[in-house]
Every structure is written in structure tokens, then in C-alpha cells.
Design an enzyme around this catalytic site. Structure first.
Site, mmCIF file in Angstrom:
data_model
loop_
_atom_site.group_PDB
_atom_site.id
_atom_site.type_symbol
_atom_site.label_atom_id
_atom_site.label_comp_id
_atom_site.label_asym_id
_atom_site.label_seq_id
_atom_site.Cartn_x
_atom_site.Cartn_y
_atom_site.Cartn_z
ATOM 1 N N HIS A 73 0.845 -1.198 0.000
ATOM 2 C CA HIS A 73 0.000 0.000 0.000
ATOM 3 C C HIS A 73 0.884 1.253 0.000
ATOM 4 O O HIS A 73 1.968 1.246 0.575
ATOM 5 C CB HIS A 73 -0.917 -0.009 1.231
ATOM 6 N N GLU A 143 -3.543 2.037 -7.570
ATOM 7 C CA GLU A 143 -3.891 3.200 -6.756
ATOM 8 C C GLU A 143 -2.957 4.359 -7.095
ATOM 9 O O GLU A 143 -1.851 4.456 -6.551
ATOM 10 C CB GLU A 143 -3.894 2.889 -5.250
HETATM 11 P P1 PGA Z 1 -9.090 6.397 0.071
HETATM 12 O O1 PGA Z 1 -7.919 5.344 0.145
HETATM 13 O O2 PGA Z 1 -10.296 5.672 -0.443
HETATM 14 O O3 PGA Z 1 -9.229 6.876 1.481
HETATM 15 O O4 PGA Z 1 -8.637 7.458 -0.854
HETATM 16 C C1 PGA Z 1 -7.705 4.463 -0.895
HETATM 17 C C2 PGA Z 1 -6.443 3.704 -0.598
HETATM 18 O O5 PGA Z 1 -5.618 4.173 0.194
HETATM 19 O O6 PGA Z 1 -6.261 2.636 -1.174
#
Ligand code: PGA
Length: 229
Positions: A73, A143
């Protein structure tokens, strides 16, 4: 076809009571709930329909009932986690029988310099390099870090652009010939009012949801949309 929703609570839930209440309110087939590590047991016990996931690899996940694990992540990459460490965690997760949700994505400066493809190519090639056999199931969540709620000045990504980038990732994975069955998620920010745009794209098989997963109403709406997508 229903799509998967992975709820990443990050560190935002801090008490057992809140964790259990939110788990009960989000307990639906097709959801993967990823609480902080400390609440894995309580949340696991509260779930009957959803799957349990963890926010990072640890050796005790399988015995604690987790079946999914988020790896790489951006919060951890920001803290210095390298592609090599991510590759090692991914291989360990696979050998523990867990389904990894590998996060990849470029930061804003990389995007602005036109380096998105180069960054993704490197992240994928390294992360998947240690899977040598077995054809495990893996999710790759794209992401874009500039589209995550915790990034200052976060932007909303365009679903069509995201679908194109995911198609690029898919091509890289195919080209690499990794012995894995890979599905693709979108992991940038979504809310109940923006999720559908991403879920409508055929190459996006689900969402990794951060902030919106802490709100029972929001996550339920997103889950409903994922069921119908
Ligand atoms: P968020 O986070 O939906 O709070 O933007 C997404 C993520 O960190 O994968």
C-alpha cells in the site's frame, strides 16, 4: 456480474467496539474487510458473509482467519517499503495460502513527468518476480497516489484513464508470463457518488476503498453498486 469491494480501514478505527460495529454493518458477501491488525480476531468473529483481510503481511494472518492481505500500500511505500520487500511479502502471503491485494501506482510527480508506465512496470516486475509456481489468485489494485484521500490536494481520477492504465498493467502481467491468476481493482479514492464510474469499466473487477469504508451507509451503497456492475 458482481464485483469485489475491499474495505481498507487503515488506522482510523481505534476501539474494539467500533471495529465490531462497523464489521457487522459491512458484513456482506463480496466484501473483504481489512481492519487494523489488532482487531483481526474480533472482526473475524463478527463476520458471517464478508471475508477477513489484513492491511499488511504478517506470519499469523492465516491462523487468525484472514484470507486476503493488502501488500505494498502507498502508505507503506511512503514509509520506505521497497519493491524487494513487497516481493518477499507477496511470496510469503502466497505460500501461506492468502490472496494478496498488491497495490501499485505512481505519485503525482512521476505522473507529471510522464513516468507512470515506467513506474508501474518496475513495481509489477519486482513484486511478482518471486512467484515461481502454483498459479495463485492475486489482485492488483491500481492506486494512483495522487488520487488517494490522504495525499494533500488529492484529485479524482478519470475512470476512462484508469481503465487504460489498468489495461497497460494487464499487458505487462501477461507479457511477464507470471504463474498467477490476476484480477484488477481500482484503489484510488471513491465515494458512493463516484464509485459507479469505475465499476462500470469492464477491466475493473472491484474497488479498494479507504475513507468511504468507514461509513456504513457509504460502503453499503458502494457494495450495492458493485453487485449490479
Ligand atoms: P481512500 O484510500 O479511499 O481513502 O482514498 C484508498 C487507498 O488508500 O487505497
Amino acid at each position: 456480474m458482481s464485483k469485489i469491494v475491499v474495505a481498507n480501514w487503515k488506522g482510523k478505527i481505534t476501539t474494539e467496539a467500533d471495529a465490531v460495529a462497523l464489521a457487522r454493518g459491512s458484513d456482506r458477501e463480496g466484501m473483504v474487510i481489512c481492519p487494523p491488525h489488532a482487531f483481526l480476531d474480533d472482526v473475524g468473529a463478527a463476520l458471517s458473509h464478508a471475508s477477513l483481510g489484513a492491511q499488511d503481511y504478517a506470519p499469523d494472518l492465516a491462523v487468525r482467519g484472514a484470507t486476503y492481505v493488502i501488500i505494498g500500500h502507498s502508505d507503506r511505500r511512503r514509509e520506505g517499503e521497497t519493491d524487494d520487500v513487497i516481493a518477499e511479502k507477496l511470496a510469503l502471503a502466497v505460500s501461506d495460502g492468502l490472496v494478496p491485494v498488491l497495490c501499485v501506482g505512481e505519485v503525482r510527480a512521476e505522473r507529471d513527468l510522464g513516468q507512470t508506465h515506467e513506474v508501474l512496470k518496475r513495481q509489477i516486475a519486482t513484486a511478482l518476480s518471486r512467484i515461481t509456481m502454483g498459479h495463485p489468485s492475486i489482485f492488483i489494485a491500481y492506486e494512483p497516489v495522487w488520487a488517494i484521500s490522504t495525499t494533500p490536494g488529492a484529485e479524482l481520477a478519470n475512470p476512462t484513464d484508469v481503465a487504460h492504465t489498468i489495461a497497460f498493467i494487464e499487458k505487462e502481467v501477461l507479457h511477464g508470463g507470471y504463474p498467477a491468476v490476476v484480477s484488477y481493482l481500482y484503489g484510488g479514492s471513491v465515494t458512493a457518488s463516484t464509485a459507479l464510474g469505475f465499476l462500470e469499466k469492464k477491466d475493473i473487477l472491484g474497488l479498494l476503498v479507504g475513507g468511504a469504508s468507514l461509513n456504513e451507509k457509504e460502503i453499503t451503497t458502494i457494495w450495492q453498486q458493485a453487485q449490479e456492475a
